[in-house]
Design a protein around this motif. Structure first.
Motif, PDB file in Angstrom:
ATOM      1  N   CYS A 185     -89.671  -8.080  14.292  1.00 44.55           N
ATOM      2  CA  CYS A 185     -90.590  -8.117  13.153  1.00 44.55           C
ATOM      3  C   CYS A 185     -92.041  -8.047  13.594  1.00 44.55           C
ATOM      4  O   CYS A 185     -92.917  -7.658  12.817  1.00 44.55           O
ATOM      5  CB  CYS A 185     -90.375  -9.392  12.346  1.00 44.55           C
ATOM      6  SG  CYS A 185     -90.641 -10.908  13.302  1.00 44.55           S
ATOM      7  N   VAL A 241     -85.206  -9.040   7.731  1.00 45.03           N
ATOM      8  CA  VAL A 241     -85.316  -7.603   7.482  1.00 45.03           C
ATOM      9  C   VAL A 241     -85.696  -7.322   6.032  1.00 45.03           C
ATOM     10  O   VAL A 241     -85.765  -8.224   5.192  1.00 45.03           O
ATOM     11  CB  VAL A 241     -83.969  -6.892   7.802  1.00 45.03           C
ATOM     12  CG1 VAL A 241     -83.642  -7.005   9.276  1.00 45.03           C
ATOM     13  CG2 VAL A 241     -82.834  -7.460   6.952  1.00 45.03           C
ATOM     14  N   LEU A 242     -85.919  -6.050   5.780  1.00 45.50           N
ATOM     15  CA  LEU A 242     -86.220  -5.577   4.434  1.00 45.50           C
ATOM     16  C   LEU A 242     -85.050  -5.871   3.498  1.00 45.50           C
ATOM     17  O   LEU A 242     -83.898  -5.583   3.809  1.00 45.50           O
ATOM     18  CB  LEU A 242     -86.489  -4.076   4.465  1.00 45.50           C
ATOM     19  CG  LEU A 242     -86.820  -3.392   3.130  1.00 45.50           C
ATOM     20  CD1 LEU A 242     -88.153  -3.874   2.596  1.00 45.50           C
ATOM     21  CD2 LEU A 242     -86.824  -1.878   3.309  1.00 45.50           C
ATOM     22  N   LYS A 295     -82.541  -5.612   0.232  1.00 47.05           N
ATOM     23  CA  LYS A 295     -81.950  -4.547  -0.563  1.00 47.05           C
ATOM     24  C   LYS A 295     -82.383  -4.653  -2.027  1.00 47.05           C
ATOM     25  O   LYS A 295     -82.457  -3.650  -2.732  1.00 47.05           O
ATOM     26  CB  LYS A 295     -80.426  -4.593  -0.460  1.00 47.05           C
ATOM     27  CG  LYS A 295     -79.894  -4.203   0.906  1.00 47.05           C
ATOM     28  CD  LYS A 295     -78.375  -4.202   0.922  1.00 47.05           C
ATOM     29  CE  LYS A 295     -77.835  -3.762   2.277  1.00 47.05           C
ATOM     30  NZ  LYS A 295     -76.346  -3.776   2.312  1.00 47.05           N
ATOM     31  N   ALA A 319     -87.966  -6.760  -2.033  1.00 43.26           N
ATOM     32  CA  ALA A 319     -88.593  -5.773  -1.153  1.00 43.26           C
ATOM     33  C   ALA A 319     -90.054  -5.550  -1.544  1.00 43.26           C
ATOM     34  O   ALA A 319     -90.927  -5.420  -0.675  1.00 43.26           O
ATOM     35  CB  ALA A 319     -87.826  -4.462  -1.187  1.00 43.26           C
ATOM     36  N   ARG A 342     -89.574  -4.773   7.410  1.00 42.91           N
ATOM     37  CA  ARG A 342     -89.062  -3.774   8.336  1.00 42.91           C
ATOM     38  C   ARG A 342     -87.556  -3.620   8.190  1.00 42.91           C
ATOM     39  O   ARG A 342     -86.822  -4.606   8.124  1.00 42.91           O
ATOM     40  CB  ARG A 342     -89.414  -4.154   9.775  1.00 42.91           C
ATOM     41  CG  ARG A 342     -90.891  -3.985  10.081  1.00 42.91           C
ATOM     42  CD  ARG A 342     -91.218  -4.313  11.514  1.00 42.91           C
ATOM     43  NE  ARG A 342     -92.589  -3.920  11.847  1.00 42.91           N
ATOM     44  CZ  ARG A 342     -93.177  -4.142  13.002  1.00 42.91           C
ATOM     45  NH1 ARG A 342     -92.512  -4.758  13.973  1.00 42.91           N
ATOM     46  NH2 ARG A 342     -94.420  -3.751  13.218  1.00 42.91           N
ATOM     47  N   ASP A 343     -87.111  -2.370   8.182  1.00 48.92           N
ATOM     48  CA  ASP A 343     -85.682  -2.069   8.107  1.00 48.92           C
ATOM     49  C   ASP A 343     -85.148  -1.988   9.532  1.00 48.92           C
ATOM     50  O   ASP A 343     -84.910  -0.912  10.094  1.00 48.92           O
ATOM     51  CB  ASP A 343     -85.474  -0.754   7.360  1.00 48.92           C
ATOM     52  CG  ASP A 343     -84.010  -0.506   7.025  1.00 48.92           C
ATOM     53  OD1 ASP A 343     -83.151  -1.268   7.517  1.00 48.92           O
ATOM     54  OD2 ASP A 343     -83.730   0.451   6.283  1.00 48.92           O
ATOM     55  N   THR A 344     -84.944  -3.147  10.127  1.00 45.73           N
ATOM     56  CA  THR A 344     -84.656  -3.220  11.555  1.00 45.73           C
ATOM     57  C   THR A 344     -83.283  -2.657  11.898  1.00 45.73           C
ATOM     58  O   THR A 344     -83.102  -2.052  12.965  1.00 45.73           O
ATOM     59  CB  THR A 344     -84.802  -4.674  12.034  1.00 45.73           C
ATOM     60  OG1 THR A 344     -86.150  -5.098  11.780  1.00 45.73           O
ATOM     61  CG2 THR A 344     -84.510  -4.804  13.510  1.00 45.73           C
ATOM     62  N   ALA A 384     -81.850  -0.092  10.549  1.00 44.62           N
ATOM     63  CA  ALA A 384     -82.027   1.358  10.627  1.00 44.62           C
ATOM     64  C   ALA A 384     -82.786   1.746  11.894  1.00 44.62           C
ATOM     65  O   ALA A 384     -82.488   2.775  12.509  1.00 44.62           O
ATOM     66  CB  ALA A 384     -82.775   1.864   9.388  1.00 44.62           C
ATOM     67  N   ARG A 391     -75.247  -9.471   7.066  1.00 44.11           N
ATOM     68  CA  ARG A 391     -76.294 -10.288   6.464  1.00 44.11           C
ATOM     69  C   ARG A 391     -75.874 -11.741   6.588  1.00 44.11           C
ATOM     70  O   ARG A 391     -74.718 -12.081   6.336  1.00 44.11           O
ATOM     71  CB  ARG A 391     -76.484  -9.905   5.002  1.00 44.11           C
ATOM     72  CG  ARG A 391     -76.877  -8.440   4.807  1.00 44.11           C
ATOM     73  CD  ARG A 391     -78.361  -8.275   4.708  1.00 44.11           C
ATOM     74  NE  ARG A 391     -78.739  -6.865   4.827  1.00 44.11           N
ATOM     75  CZ  ARG A 391     -79.889  -6.384   4.375  1.00 44.11           C
ATOM     76  NH1 ARG A 391     -80.762  -7.164   3.775  1.00 44.11           N
ATOM     77  NH2 ARG A 391     -80.185  -5.108   4.537  1.00 44.11           N
TER      78      ARG A 391
END
Length: 226
Positions: A121, A150-151, A153, A158, A180-182, A184, A198
């Motif tokens: 992050c 993370v970001l 859903k 978000a 951040r979409d870690t 991905a 998750r």
């Protein structure tokens, strides 16, 4: 994409106020749920492990004795001193070294596993940090363990994450970004994600960082694969 050693010199990292708040307040009052997440993150590791952004050394007590050595890389001076104190009582040998995620002070293919715990992050460039982890992992069985917020859903959460990132969060919390979409980013860096899930955030975790992802990834068998 072939792994490459970075050519840019690392930038110094210093967050003295946040570092003290983290070490003296957050780490020392960590809820039991978070300790359980740390144990699960590290379970089954073997050989030589690099922990990137080790902070004050909160993971050290939870490494299994199947680990031969932990090389803990921490750029922030105060946290690095705290980590060295924590290393003295760790159940496995821990060497704390100065360094940054985008220029790890380790040789190519020198580690059996890499651990990224609440660090992706805050790195300046996730892609570069992950490329460095790929570089130092042994083939073909090198493994990345990750536990990160993370970001979300959910669009509403978000949006909140993006707003706080833009307004104040990174400045207040040592460069941390909440949106951040870690997962991905790990896949885009060329890792094969073996498992990701998750996980429930500890009680009273602020909404911007309450969405957390844990998992394992490995190196592709084809070294040229992206």
């Amino acid at each position: 994409m072939a792994d490459q050693t970075p050519t840019q010199p690392p930038q110094p990292v210093s967050h003295p106020l946040f570092a003290r708040f983290y070490a003296r307040v957050l780490a020392r009052n960590e809820p039991a749920e978070m300790r359980d997440h740390r144990v699960a993150l590290l379970a089954g590791l073997r050989g030589r492990v690099v922990e990137v952004g080790a902070g004050s050394g909160a993971n050290f007590a939870h490494y299994p004795t199947t680990v031969d050595e932990v090389v803990a890389v921490e750029p922030e001076p105060y946290l690095r001193d705290e980590a060295r104190a924590a290393a003295a009582s760790a159940p496995v040998p821990v060497t704390v070294v100065e360094g940054v995620a985008d220029a790890l002070p380790l040789e190519d293919g020198s580690c059996d596993a890499a651990v990224a715990c609440l660090v992706l992050c805050s790195v300046p460039d996730q892609g570069q940090a992950l490329a460095e982890m790929r570089r130092v992992l042994r083939r073909p069985d090198g493994e990345l363990r990750f536990f990160e917020h993370v970001l979300a859903k959910k669009p509403r959460t978000a949006r909140l994450q993006r707003v706080v990132d833009r307004l104040f969060w990174p400045r207040a919390f040592g460069g941390c970004h909440t949106a951040r979409d870690t997962g991905a980013a790990i896949a885009a860096a060329g890792f094969e994600i073996v498992e990701q899930r998750r996980v429930k955030a500890p009680a009273l975790t602020p909404p911007p960082v309450s969405v957390q992802l844990a998992g394992r990834a490995r190196l592709p068998h084809d070294p040229s694969a992206v």
